[in-house]
Write a protein that holds these residues in place. Structure first.
Motif, PDB file in Angstrom:
ATOM      1  N   ILE A 125      -0.199   8.857   4.598  1.00 39.42           N
ATOM      2  CA  ILE A 125      -0.056   7.309   5.678  1.00 39.42           C
ATOM      3  C   ILE A 125      -1.096   8.223   7.081  1.00 39.42           C
ATOM      4  O   ILE A 125      -1.718   7.935   7.352  1.00 39.42           O
ATOM      5  CB  ILE A 125       1.100   6.447   6.235  1.00 39.42           C
ATOM      6  CG1 ILE A 125       1.834   6.502   4.316  1.00 39.42           C
ATOM      7  CG2 ILE A 125       0.904   6.273   7.256  1.00 39.42           C
ATOM      8  CD1 ILE A 125       3.173   5.795   5.244  1.00 39.42           C
ATOM      9  N   THR A 152       1.159  -0.942   0.172  1.00 40.03           N
ATOM     10  CA  THR A 152      -0.330   0.219  -0.044  1.00 40.03           C
ATOM     11  C   THR A 152       1.011   1.785   0.541  1.00 40.03           C
ATOM     12  O   THR A 152       0.534   1.877  -0.500  1.00 40.03           O
ATOM     13  CB  THR A 152      -1.176  -0.040   1.142  1.00 40.03           C
ATOM     14  OG1 THR A 152      -2.143  -1.561   1.678  1.00 40.03           O
ATOM     15  CG2 THR A 152      -1.720   1.104   1.228  1.00 40.03           C
ATOM     16  N   THR A 168      -4.827   4.038   4.861  1.00 35.98           N
ATOM     17  CA  THR A 168      -3.443   4.272   4.864  1.00 35.98           C
ATOM     18  C   THR A 168      -2.913   4.111   6.198  1.00 35.98           C
ATOM     19  O   THR A 168      -1.576   4.336   6.777  1.00 35.98           O
ATOM     20  CB  THR A 168      -3.240   5.469   4.121  1.00 35.98           C
ATOM     21  OG1 THR A 168      -4.187   6.691   4.760  1.00 35.98           O
ATOM     22  CG2 THR A 168      -3.373   5.178   2.570  1.00 35.98           C
TER      23      THR A 168
END
Length: 242
Positions: free
Chosen positions: A153, A106, A215
């Motif tokens: 993130i 990811t 995330t």
């Protein structure tokens, strides 16, 4: 074959039935083990059955033997005990390793969102990963990229899979970020990974790997180094901070 990781990449244990077992590995009617492909390594773990157990050291795609899906080989050590066809087995995934692959894979999609160039190669790893980009070195600032990556993130964007038809894929070539590998078509649909919401998209591109749901689950990432691999080919190496 039923690919259980498609519906639930967080599944750690499952039941299945042996289709075939031999020197090349074990074939099952269902699996939660992701096979090596798309730059992501094959899963490892264990297969248990009444009276026996064997380690899975790798998972690979094989020539299809059945009509309803791809055939997957669960690789086991040589001379291991093997469950005969028809045996009911329990699959145990090496979850810690898989989860690190999900987090890293990811993060690599987020890196694509902050580096404008086309991807020329890549490899997912449990400790560190790499993506190669077709960009001049002057356009990549290590510290700036790392800050942008960790900002995405921390924003905890949603991550989900979606599909489009082969025809829609053909009409949207901009979705393909890789120069050397084209998404598989011919089945009628193409799997995409979407990061962000429909009205606030962070990244959208074809991918068949496993990923985290948000995330924020990735955790802090470091850009270990940026290497010159050609006239305009730059390798970005990522690693976890934990």
């Amino acid at each position: 074959m039923t690919l259980l990781f498609r519906d639930d990449p967080y599944l750690k244990q499952a039941e299945a039935t042996v289709v075939e077992s031999g020197a090349d590995g074990i074939r099952l009617d269902a699996t939660l083990f992701y096979p090596n492909g798309g730059g992501q390594p094959g899963d490892t773990g264990r297969i248990d059955w009444e009276g026996g157990s064997v380690a899975v050291t790798d998972t690979r795609k094989a020539v299809p033997l059945v009509e309803n899906g791809p055939d997957i080989l669960h690789i086991v050590p040589a001379d291991s005990p093997l469950p005969p066809p028809g045996t009911s087995v329990t699959l145990h995934l090496d979850w810690e390793r898989r989860h690190r692959h999900m987090r890293m894979h990811t993060a690599m999609h987020l890196l694509c969102a902050v580096v404008p160039g086309a991807v020329t190669g890549g490899q997912v790893g449990a400790e560190k990963s790499r993506l190669d980009f077709d960009v001049p070195s002057a356009s990549l600032d290590k510290d700036a990229l790392e800050e942008k990556l960790n900002e995405l993130i921390r924003a905890d964007h949603p991550v989900r899979e979606r599909t489009i038809t082969d025809q829609e894929m053909a009409e949207r070539p901009e979705l393909v970020r890789t120069m050397s590998v084209q998404p598989p078509t011919g089945s009628g649909s193409v799997r995409l990974l979407q990061i962000g919401t429909d009205d606030a998209m962070v990244d959208l591109q074809p991918c068949g790997g496993t990923h985290v749901a948000h995330t924020g689950e990735i955790g802090p990432i470091s850009i270990i180094k940026i290497e010159n691999k050609g006239k305009q080919n730059r390798r970005v190496v990522l690693g976890f901070r934990d």
